[in-house]
Motif scaffolding. Sequence first.
Motif, short mmCIF file in Angstrom:
data_model
loop_
_atom_site.label_atom_id
_atom_site.label_comp_id
_atom_site.label_asym_id
_atom_site.label_seq_id
_atom_site.Cartn_x
_atom_site.Cartn_y
_atom_site.Cartn_z
N TYR A 132 -8.68 -2.85 2.63
CA TYR A 132 -7.75 -2.09 3.14
C TYR A 132 -7.93 -1.38 4.35
CZ TYR A 132 -10.52 1.64 1.55
OH TYR A 132 -11.42 2.93 1.60
N GLU A 178 0.90 -0.85 -4.93
CA GLU A 178 -0.31 -0.19 -5.07
C GLU A 178 0.62 1.68 -5.32
OE1 GLU A 178 -4.04 2.56 -3.14
OE2 GLU A 178 -1.61 2.37 -2.91
N LYS A 205 -7.41 8.42 -8.31
CA LYS A 205 -7.77 9.81 -7.58
C LYS A 205 -8.26 10.90 -8.24
CE LYS A 205 -6.56 8.37 -3.30
NZ LYS A 205 -7.47 7.57 -2.85
N GLU A 253 -4.47 3.70 -8.63
CA GLU A 253 -5.74 3.96 -8.12
C GLU A 253 -6.07 5.81 -8.52
OE1 GLU A 253 -6.70 4.38 -3.94
OE2 GLU A 253 -8.72 5.88 -4.64
N GLN A 267 -7.99 0.95 -9.99
CA GLN A 267 -8.80 0.89 -8.37
C GLN A 267 -9.42 2.26 -8.51
OE1 GLN A 267 -6.97 0.78 -4.93
NE2 GLN A 267 -5.16 0.92 -5.91
N HIS A 291 1.05 -1.16 -0.11
CA HIS A 291 0.20 0.15 0.19
C HIS A 291 0.60 1.24 -0.06
CE1 HIS A 291 -2.62 2.65 1.88
NE2 HIS A 291 -3.78 2.31 1.59
N ARG A 292 0.83 2.32 -1.12
CA ARG A 292 1.74 3.09 -1.09
C ARG A 292 3.84 2.84 -1.10
NH1 ARG A 292 -1.18 7.32 2.40
NH2 ARG A 292 -3.80 6.60 1.63
N HIS A 313 -0.89 10.18 -2.91
CA HIS A 313 -2.40 9.97 -2.74
C HIS A 313 -2.96 11.77 -2.64
CE1 HIS A 313 -5.38 9.00 0.83
NE2 HIS A 313 -5.53 8.41 0.19
O1 G3P Z 1 -6.63 2.07 -2.81
C1 G3P Z 1 -6.97 1.14 -1.09
C2 G3P Z 1 -6.74 2.31 -0.49
O2 G3P Z 1 -5.33 2.82 -0.84
C3 G3P Z 1 -8.34 3.68 -0.27
O3 G3P Z 1 -7.61 4.31 0.37
O4 G3P Z 1 -7.16 6.72 1.06
O5 G3P Z 1 -5.21 4.63 1.22
O6 G3P Z 1 -6.23 5.67 -1.22
P1 G3P Z 1 -6.45 5.11 0.00
#
Ligand code: G3P
Length: 263
Positions: free
Chosen positions: A229, A45, A129, A127, A158, A18-19, A60
């Motif tokens: 998540y 991600e 965003k 993602e 996503q 994640h990130r 993000h």
């Molecule tokens: O993409 C899954 C999760 O990361 C969604 O929340 O705010 O961390 O991008 P966020």
Amino acid sequence: GGAALAKDIHKDIVNVSHRGASAYAPEHTIASYDMGEKLHGDYIEIDLQMTKDGHLIAMHDVTLDRTTNGTGSVKDYTLNEIKQLDAGSWFNEKYPYASKAEYEGLKVPTLEEVFKKFGKNNSYYIETKSPDVYPGMEKELLRLVDKYKINKEKLLVQSFSSQSLKVMNELDPSIKLVQLISYKANAEITEAEIKEIKQYAMGIGPNHTYLNEEYVQKVVNSGLELHPYTVNDKERMKQLINWGVTGMFTNHPDLLHDVKKGR
Ligand code: G3P
Ligand code: CA
């Protein structure tokens, strides 16, 4: 026997950095994505924002403030301006126990740079965003996916925005999509909602906090993937796996790797 079967199932749990491995390195830097690979993440991600001059960057927030030494909206700055910023020092200040001198002065990567560095056969979980702020971001994402011949079998896109996912689906129906959802209380989903999501997506990504076994079973039995998540402790990882999730996002891909190994 039963134990072997459980192990085989665990092996397939998708481990999403994640990130990047963002517990250990500044989120959305090449260092963080590198760390994700090193710590056995399957997917990198990437959250996308778009610069004033139309470049997709890995970030993000819609603003620069939290993860760089800049201020204001990404959309008001050119890539050249954003490239002057330090995207690493904030991490050292906020997390002294994980800080490293080499994180100072790290740059904000473009999606293009990430594709170049990690290659067409890597697994990306990207993602869109704030697609309302950045009209055309889906088209630009697809342009880069095609330009760098990214393996679409290993690509997931996503979004919280079903609109953005539907645009992706229209532009290129071969791209695999995941609908993100944020529950504010006990997670519930109807058969009608599942049916609607299945029209364009192959999975759901909910926040893990309010999930329950019934929800997990309902979604997975419908044939959708389920990737909650952001799960950062081993006991919760084990519980979610036992309930039947097919993967998850974590800032600690090493911990999920341990859990998958039965540790
Ligand atoms: O993409 C899954 C999760 O990361 C969604 O929340 O705010 O961390 O991008 P966020
Ligand atoms: Ca995300």
